[in-house]
Motif scaffolding. Structure first.
Motif, PDB file in Angstrom:
ATOM      1  N   ILE A  45       0.881  -1.172   0.000  1.00  0.00           N
ATOM      2  CA  ILE A  45       0.000   0.000   0.000  1.00  0.00           C
ATOM      3  C   ILE A  45       0.914   1.215   0.000  1.00  0.00           C
ATOM      4  N   ASN A  46       0.880   1.963  -1.074  1.00  0.00           N
ATOM      5  CA  ASN A  46       1.783   3.102  -1.236  1.00  0.00           C
ATOM      6  C   ASN A  46       1.324   4.269  -0.362  1.00  0.00           C
ATOM      7  N   THR A  47       2.249   4.760   0.431  1.00  0.00           N
ATOM      8  CA  THR A  47       1.991   5.900   1.302  1.00  0.00           C
ATOM      9  C   THR A  47       3.007   6.987   0.985  1.00  0.00           C
ATOM     10  N   LYS A  48       2.833   8.123   1.585  1.00  0.00           N
ATOM     11  CA  LYS A  48       3.766   9.229   1.359  1.00  0.00           C
ATOM     12  C   LYS A  48       4.992   9.149   2.267  1.00  0.00           C
ATOM     13  N   THR A  49       5.038   8.142   3.138  1.00  0.00           N
ATOM     14  CA  THR A  49       6.176   7.970   4.042  1.00  0.00           C
ATOM     15  C   THR A  49       7.066   6.836   3.527  1.00  0.00           C
ATOM     16  N   ILE A  50       8.145   6.568   4.231  1.00  0.00           N
ATOM     17  CA  ILE A  50       9.008   5.460   3.833  1.00  0.00           C
ATOM     18  C   ILE A  50       8.429   4.116   4.278  1.00  0.00           C
ATOM     19  N   PHE A  51       7.400   4.131   5.126  1.00  0.00           N
ATOM     20  CA  PHE A  51       6.745   2.909   5.587  1.00  0.00           C
ATOM     21  C   PHE A  51       5.577   2.576   4.673  1.00  0.00           C
ATOM     22  N   GLY A 103       4.856 -31.351   3.038  1.00  0.00           N
ATOM     23  CA  GLY A 103       4.734 -31.531   1.595  1.00  0.00           C
ATOM     24  C   GLY A 103       4.478 -30.218   0.891  1.00  0.00           C
ATOM     25  N   SER A 104       3.767 -29.337   1.587  1.00  0.00           N
ATOM     26  CA  SER A 104       3.474 -28.010   1.038  1.00  0.00           C
ATOM     27  C   SER A 104       3.214 -27.050   2.190  1.00  0.00           C
ATOM     28  N   MET A 105       3.274 -25.767   1.883  1.00  0.00           N
ATOM     29  CA  MET A 105       3.063 -24.737   2.894  1.00  0.00           C
ATOM     30  C   MET A 105       2.427 -23.521   2.238  1.00  0.00           C
ATOM     31  N   VAL A 106       1.423 -22.962   2.885  1.00  0.00           N
ATOM     32  CA  VAL A 106       0.787 -21.724   2.430  1.00  0.00           C
ATOM     33  C   VAL A 106       0.910 -20.714   3.564  1.00  0.00           C
ATOM     34  N   ASN A 107       1.384 -19.518   3.239  1.00  0.00           N
ATOM     35  CA  ASN A 107       1.560 -18.446   4.223  1.00  0.00           C
ATOM     36  C   ASN A 107       0.706 -17.249   3.838  1.00  0.00           C
ATOM     37  N   ILE A 108       0.054 -16.660   4.817  1.00  0.00           N
ATOM     38  CA  ILE A 108      -0.691 -15.412   4.625  1.00  0.00           C
ATOM     39  C   ILE A 108      -0.143 -14.441   5.664  1.00  0.00           C
ATOM     40  N   PHE A 109       0.770 -13.593   5.230  1.00  0.00           N
ATOM     41  CA  PHE A 109       1.490 -12.711   6.139  1.00  0.00           C
ATOM     42  C   PHE A 109       1.142 -11.253   5.849  1.00  0.00           C
ATOM     43  N   ALA A 110       1.141 -10.443   6.887  1.00  0.00           N
ATOM     44  CA  ALA A 110       0.937  -8.999   6.769  1.00  0.00           C
ATOM     45  C   ALA A 110       1.954  -8.298   7.650  1.00  0.00           C
ATOM     46  N   GLY A 111       2.326  -7.102   7.259  1.00  0.00           N
ATOM     47  CA  GLY A 111       3.298  -6.345   8.037  1.00  0.00           C
ATOM     48  C   GLY A 111       3.615  -5.023   7.367  1.00  0.00           C
ATOM     49  N   THR A 112       4.873  -4.637   7.465  1.00  0.00           N
ATOM     50  CA  THR A 112       5.281  -3.355   6.911  1.00  0.00           C
ATOM     51  C   THR A 112       6.594  -3.485   6.154  1.00  0.00           C
ATOM     52  N   ALA A 113       6.778  -2.592   5.223  1.00  0.00           N
ATOM     53  CA  ALA A 113       8.029  -2.492   4.472  1.00  0.00           C
ATOM     54  C   ALA A 113       8.565  -1.080   4.638  1.00  0.00           C
ATOM     55  N   VAL A 114       9.869  -0.973   4.685  1.00  0.00           N
ATOM     56  CA  VAL A 114      10.545   0.315   4.825  1.00  0.00           C
ATOM     57  C   VAL A 114      11.457   0.483   3.624  1.00  0.00           C
ATOM     58  N   ASN A 115      11.405   1.643   3.005  1.00  0.00           N
ATOM     59  CA  ASN A 115      12.269   1.952   1.874  1.00  0.00           C
ATOM     60  C   ASN A 115      13.376   2.907   2.310  1.00  0.00           C
ATOM     61  N   LEU A 142      13.192  -3.110   3.059  1.00  0.00           N
ATOM     62  CA  LEU A 142      13.264  -4.090   4.133  1.00  0.00           C
ATOM     63  C   LEU A 142      11.831  -4.333   4.588  1.00  0.00           C
ATOM     64  N   SER A 143      11.465  -5.598   4.775  1.00  0.00           N
ATOM     65  CA  SER A 143      10.098  -5.855   5.223  1.00  0.00           C
ATOM     66  C   SER A 143      10.095  -6.854   6.365  1.00  0.00           C
ATOM     67  N   PHE A 144       9.069  -6.758   7.165  1.00  0.00           N
ATOM     68  CA  PHE A 144       8.824  -7.717   8.237  1.00  0.00           C
ATOM     69  C   PHE A 144       7.340  -8.013   8.217  1.00  0.00           C
ATOM     70  N   VAL A 145       7.007  -9.284   7.967  1.00  0.00           N
ATOM     71  CA  VAL A 145       5.619  -9.707   7.928  1.00  0.00           C
ATOM     72  C   VAL A 145       5.438 -10.921   8.837  1.00  0.00           C
ATOM     73  N   ALA A 146       4.233 -11.113   9.319  1.00  0.00           N
ATOM     74  CA  ALA A 146       3.914 -12.241  10.194  1.00  0.00           C
ATOM     75  C   ALA A 146       2.461 -12.630   9.974  1.00  0.00           C
ATOM     76  N   GLY A 147       2.143 -13.873  10.349  1.00  0.00           N
ATOM     77  CA  GLY A 147       0.762 -14.317  10.209  1.00  0.00           C
ATOM     78  C   GLY A 147       0.655 -15.821  10.229  1.00  0.00           C
ATOM     79  N   PRO A 148      -0.511 -16.332   9.811  1.00  0.00           N
ATOM     80  CA  PRO A 148      -0.719 -17.778   9.836  1.00  0.00           C
ATOM     81  C   PRO A 148       0.017 -18.490   8.702  1.00  0.00           C
ATOM     82  N   SER A 149       0.511 -19.665   9.033  1.00  0.00           N
ATOM     83  CA  SER A 149       1.164 -20.535   8.070  1.00  0.00           C
ATOM     84  C   SER A 149       0.478 -21.890   8.147  1.00  0.00           C
ATOM     85  N   PHE A 150       0.097 -22.417   7.018  1.00  0.00           N
ATOM     86  CA  PHE A 150      -0.600 -23.697   6.948  1.00  0.00           C
ATOM     87  C   PHE A 150       0.392 -24.724   6.413  1.00  0.00           C
TER      88      PHE A 150
END
Length: 176
Positions: A57-63, A94-106, A113-121
């Protein structure tokens, strides 16, 4: 005549300004190679390949808030049946699905640089995972990107609760 010329000139300027505004969302389709570095059944899932979508999600900040959905298939398998000391079978991944959310810094124009976390199946379980990454863009228009990531899935396994850790290398192209 002056009014018509001013109207056309105003429309032309407005179109140029609208064309130069940054889009609200940027989405990349990624192809990844994942190498397992720690797991209770490491020989049964030493590496995998996968696809992913990452949206910023593009913002006007570096985050920039980001969401990342990935799916990996672990193709290699040494075909060894692994059990606990009590003889209970250990499930491989055998397989893995990840749905992660977080933030990226430019910190720079072509690096993030990004850090995301969330459920992993993974292996029939829903677990918590984290994924710090270093990404870069191959050009100033950000059409192509690359990314190095560390993935840690906590407490994998139904009996032995060990973390699943891997490193991933991905390349992606901008969809929109």
């Amino acid at each position: 005549m002056k009014k018509i010329a001013c109207l056309f000139l105003s429309c032309f300027i407005a179109m140029q300004l609208a064309a130069q505004t940054e889009k609200r969302l940027t989405t990349y389709l990624q192809v990844a190679y994942t190498n397992t570095i720690h797991d209770q059944t490491l020989g049964n899932n030493p590496w995998g390949i996968g696809l992913g979508l990452q949206t910023f999600i593009n913002t006007k900040t570096i985050f920039k808030p980001t969401i990342e959905i990935t799916g990996d298939i672990y193709l290699a398998d040494d075909k060894i049946f692994r059990t606990t000391t009590d003889g209970v079978p250990l499930n491989d991944v055998g397989s893995m699905v990840n749905i992660f959310a977080g933030t990226a810094v430019n910190p720079a124009k072509n690096i993030y640089l990004s850090f995301v976390a969330g459920p992993s199946f993974a292996g029939g379980q829903t677990l918590l995972g984290i994924k710090p990454s270093v990404g870069f863009y191959f050009s100033n228009n950000h059409k192509w990107m690359g990314k190095f990531s560390y993935i840690n899935i906590f407490n994998r396994g139904e009996i032995i609760k060990e973390n699943f850790s891997s490193i991933s290398v991905a390349i992606g192209t901008k969809l929109f």
